[in-house]
Design a protein around this motif. Structure first.
Motif, PDB file in Angstrom:
ATOM      1  N   GLN A  19       0.763  -1.307  -0.067  1.00 28.31           N
ATOM      2  CA  GLN A  19      -0.028  -0.027   0.112  1.00 28.31           C
ATOM      3  C   GLN A  19       0.859   1.132   0.121  1.00 28.31           C
ATOM      4  OE1 GLN A  19      -3.078   0.019   2.929  1.00 28.31           O
ATOM      5  NE2 GLN A  19      -4.250  -1.611   1.909  1.00 28.31           N
ATOM      6  N   THR A  27      -2.660   8.538   1.679  1.00 31.43           N
ATOM      7  CA  THR A  27      -3.921   7.698   1.673  1.00 31.43           C
ATOM      8  C   THR A  27      -3.842   6.325   2.638  1.00 31.43           C
ATOM      9  OG1 THR A  27      -3.418   6.817  -0.508  1.00 31.43           O
ATOM     10  CG2 THR A  27      -4.614   8.564  -0.437  1.00 31.43           C
ATOM     11  N   SER A  29      -3.909   3.948   5.618  1.00 35.16           N
ATOM     12  CA  SER A  29      -4.685   3.970   6.795  1.00 35.16           C
ATOM     13  C   SER A  29      -4.758   2.577   7.447  1.00 35.16           C
ATOM     14  CB  SER A  29      -5.921   4.575   6.582  1.00 35.16           C
ATOM     15  OG  SER A  29      -6.881   3.608   5.866  1.00 35.16           O
ATOM     16  N   ASN A  31      -7.325   1.369   8.661  1.00 38.30           N
ATOM     17  CA  ASN A  31      -8.600   0.740   8.202  1.00 38.30           C
ATOM     18  C   ASN A  31      -8.359   0.100   6.696  1.00 38.30           C
ATOM     19  OD1 ASN A  31     -10.450   1.461  10.207  1.00 38.30           O
ATOM     20  ND2 ASN A  31     -11.021   3.470   9.313  1.00 38.30           N
ATOM     21  N   LYS A  32      -7.741   0.776   5.710  1.00 35.77           N
ATOM     22  CA  LYS A  32      -7.626   0.109   4.451  1.00 35.77           C
ATOM     23  C   LYS A  32      -6.638  -0.918   4.479  1.00 35.77           C
ATOM     24  CE  LYS A  32      -7.067   3.195   0.723  1.00 35.77           C
ATOM     25  NZ  LYS A  32      -6.552   4.363   0.161  1.00 35.77           N
ATOM     26  N   LYS A  35      -8.635  -4.010   5.900  1.00 36.38           N
ATOM     27  CA  LYS A  35      -9.309  -4.544   4.847  1.00 36.38           C
ATOM     28  C   LYS A  35      -8.606  -5.378   3.799  1.00 36.38           C
ATOM     29  CE  LYS A  35     -13.047  -3.053   1.744  1.00 36.38           C
ATOM     30  NZ  LYS A  35     -13.668  -2.094   1.165  1.00 36.38           N
TER      31      LYS A  35
END
Length: 197
Positions: A19, A27, A29, A31-32, A35
């Motif tokens: 990522q 961008t 995070s 949370n990302k 997921k």
């Protein structure tokens, strides 16, 4: 209390690198990341205090892995040319085997996290090794007496240029490029010639 799962931890490490390389820090995070790993955000907090802690630990892990590989079979008292060839082989092997980690580390080196990441014990030992090697080569008259910064740019700049061409699959003018041992050795020989007295 929930226990650590090394497979999940490895997955989090790999997805975090992916990522950061693809999207950068803006961008990125928790949370990302959770997921992408198909886990709960709460699970991430078993391994890391927060996003900053995660990024620093990922960067430190990459740094430690790189520095331990670079000094493999290397000795600061070895002859200059032999030691440099080992450095080139080790650095290129790491870059070719771990392209995502190398890309991530390059991003981290130019971020607010750089200072903390580059304070690892392995880096301290690595700096001492390389400084001793550099000074030993000058003392033995195997290396021109130049400042360390000039040495570093001449000694490793050509290698990292070749690795960049290889990563992109093309060189100057868009010509197809794949790094081979012959190309690396030819470049290495010219670099050595420029550094020797």
């Amino acid at each position: 209390m929930r226990t650590r799962d090394t497979d999940k931890e490895k997955l989090v490490y790999e997805k975090a690198i992916e990522q950061i390389v693809k999207e950068g820090f803006n961008t990125f995070s928790m949370n990302k990341l959770a997921k992408a790993c198909n886990i709960s955000v709460a699970t991430l907090y078993i391994y890391y205090k927060d996003k900053d802690d995660l990024i620093k630990k990922v960067g430190t892990t990459i740094a430690e892995k790189f520095f331990s590989m670079v000094i493999n079979d290397f000795n600061p008292n070895m002859p200059f040319e032999e030691g440099m060839w080992i450095q080139w082989r080790n650095r290129s092997a790491f870059a070719l085997e771990n392209p995502m980690e190398v890309s991530c580390f390059e991003i981290m080196k130019h971020s607010p996290y750089a200072d903390e990441i580059l304070k690892t014990g392995e880096l301290t030992a690595f700096k001492e090794y390389m400084t001793a090697f550099f000074e030993h080569a000058i003392a033995n008259k195997e290396l021109n007496p130049i400042c360390l910064d000039v040495f570093w740019s001449i000694a490793y700049g050509p290698l990292y240029t070749l690795l960049g061409f290889h990563r992109e699959g093309k060189s100057i003018g868009g010509r197809p490029f794949t790094l081979t041992e012959d190309v690396m050795k030819q470049t290495f020989d010219l670099m050595i010639k420029g550094l020797k007295p």
